[in-house]
Design a protein around this motif. Structure first.
Motif, mmCIF file in Angstrom:
data_model
loop_
_atom_site.group_PDB
_atom_site.id
_atom_site.type_symbol
_atom_site.label_atom_id
_atom_site.label_comp_id
_atom_site.label_asym_id
_atom_site.label_seq_id
_atom_site.Cartn_x
_atom_site.Cartn_y
_atom_site.Cartn_z
ATOM 1 N N PHE A 1 36.967 -48.145 43.277
ATOM 2 C CA PHE A 1 36.763 -49.122 42.208
ATOM 3 C C PHE A 1 36.422 -48.401 40.901
ATOM 4 O O PHE A 1 35.669 -47.433 40.888
ATOM 5 N N TYR A 2 37.005 -48.900 39.797
ATOM 6 C CA TYR A 2 36.734 -48.405 38.446
ATOM 7 C C TYR A 2 36.887 -46.890 38.371
ATOM 8 O O TYR A 2 36.013 -46.169 37.876
ATOM 9 N N SER A 3 38.025 -46.412 38.852
ATOM 10 C CA SER A 3 38.306 -44.977 38.898
ATOM 11 C C SER A 3 38.182 -44.332 37.517
ATOM 12 O O SER A 3 38.670 -44.862 36.518
ATOM 13 N N GLY A 4 37.522 -43.179 37.476
ATOM 14 C CA GLY A 4 37.392 -42.425 36.244
ATOM 15 C C GLY A 4 36.299 -42.879 35.318
ATOM 16 O O GLY A 4 36.097 -42.288 34.254
ATOM 17 N N SER A 5 35.570 -43.939 35.705
ATOM 18 C CA SER A 5 34.495 -44.446 34.850
ATOM 19 C C SER A 5 33.130 -44.066 35.443
ATOM 20 O O SER A 5 33.033 -43.577 36.569
ATOM 21 N N ALA A 6 32.083 -44.321 34.670
ATOM 22 C CA ALA A 6 30.730 -44.050 35.150
ATOM 23 C C ALA A 6 30.357 -44.947 36.322
ATOM 24 O O ALA A 6 29.441 -44.629 37.093
ATOM 25 N N ASN A 7 31.079 -46.060 36.479
ATOM 26 C CA ASN A 7 30.798 -47.005 37.559
ATOM 27 C C ASN A 7 31.665 -46.773 38.793
ATOM 28 O O ASN A 7 31.658 -47.607 39.710
ATOM 29 N N GLN A 8 32.408 -45.675 38.839
ATOM 30 C CA GLN A 8 33.304 -45.448 39.976
ATOM 31 C C GLN A 8 32.539 -45.439 41.300
ATOM 32 O O GLN A 8 31.502 -44.800 41.444
#
Length: 270
Positions: A34-41
């Motif tokens: 989920f939310y690949s590449g983000s701080a929330n991955q």
């Protein structure tokens, strides 16, 4: 939908684009990022058709689930920097309703389908569940008071609302305009039944639905519509030779103009 899908593919450089073919592979689901590449991955890791761990991008485990021989969650452990910080131990009645969490008893009224728990004078929990034992109305009074309200239709969670101190904190109304089966549903069902009582925010993305939503709105306070775009690929990559697929979110304003696009979930099969 075709314009949305193609826009999403251009944005994240995926390979194929089709709004006519199903995106649900026949192989076994291995993981969802989920939310690949983000701080929330977050990466949900699945084996033997059950969610086992949730990890960060670097592989650090943040949550781990243990099951009994009936595929019921009996232990949910949360970690911070590799150290266990919170552990929930669950026991069940003979009908598989929850009997206790960490030794603290929950009562279940089969007539109203409601769990009740009282921790002295500190707080109470009341949670009405669906016939599938998923949270429908969760109310906690006293310490850390909060409310969660969900609606369902034909196995799909159509709305999610969180209320803190009497004020609506989160609201999402999900729309199911496609027929794509949600491959996560069965893998997370046992976890969702526990989260119904311990962490209803688990439901905020409608991951418990039997189908994948086509998009959602956030009510009258937010003019945007969040539309999901799908892309599948049958090409070989370094670790898979399967039909994996991805979901992106395109943000549309009140005039149906795209104002943003980002990755939501990448599904990997084996």
């Amino acid at each position: 939908m075709k314009n949305l899908i193609c826009l999403f593919i251009v944005a994240i450089s995926l390979i194929s684009c089709s709004s006519d073919s199903t995106v649900t592979p026949t192989q076994t689901l291995q993981k969802v990022v989920f939310y690949s590449g983000s701080a929330n991955q977050r990466q949900w890791n699945i084996s033997n058709d059950l969610l086992r761990t949730i990890t960060l991008a670097d592989g650090t485990v943040v949550e781990e689930f243990t099951y009994d021989n009936q595929n019921r969650v009996v232990r949910d452990v949360k970690y911070n920097n590799g150290i266990a910080t919170e552990t929930d131990v669950i026991t069940y009645n003979t009908d598989s309703t929850i009997n206790s969490i960490n030794g603290l008893p929950y009562s279940f009224d089969a007539t109203t389908r409601t769990y009740e728990y009282t921790y002295g004078s500190s707080f109470t929990i009341s949670c009405k569940v669906t016939t599938d034992f998923l949270a429908e109305n969760f109310v906690r009074t006293g310490t850390n008071a909060s409310e969660y309200h969900m609606t369902y239709a034909n196995g799909d969670m159509t709305s999610f609302k969180k209320i803190n101190s009497g004020s609506t904190d989160i609201i999402k109304n999900f729309h199911f305009d496609e027929i794509y089966t949600n491959p996560l549903h069965n893998a997370i069902l046992a976890v969702a039944r526990i989260k119904s009582l311990t962490d209803p925010s688990f439901f905020s993305e409608s991951v418990v639905s039997t189908r994948i939503a086509g998009g959602y709105d956030r009510g009258t306070s937010d003019p945007y519509y969040y539309s999901y775009g799908y892309s599948s690929s049958t090409t070989t990559n370094p670790t898979h030779s399967t039909k994996d697929f991805s979901i992106g979110i395109e943000v549309l304003d009140s005039s149906n103009n795209a104002v943003d696009v980002y990755s939501f979930a990448d599904y990997y099969f084996q």
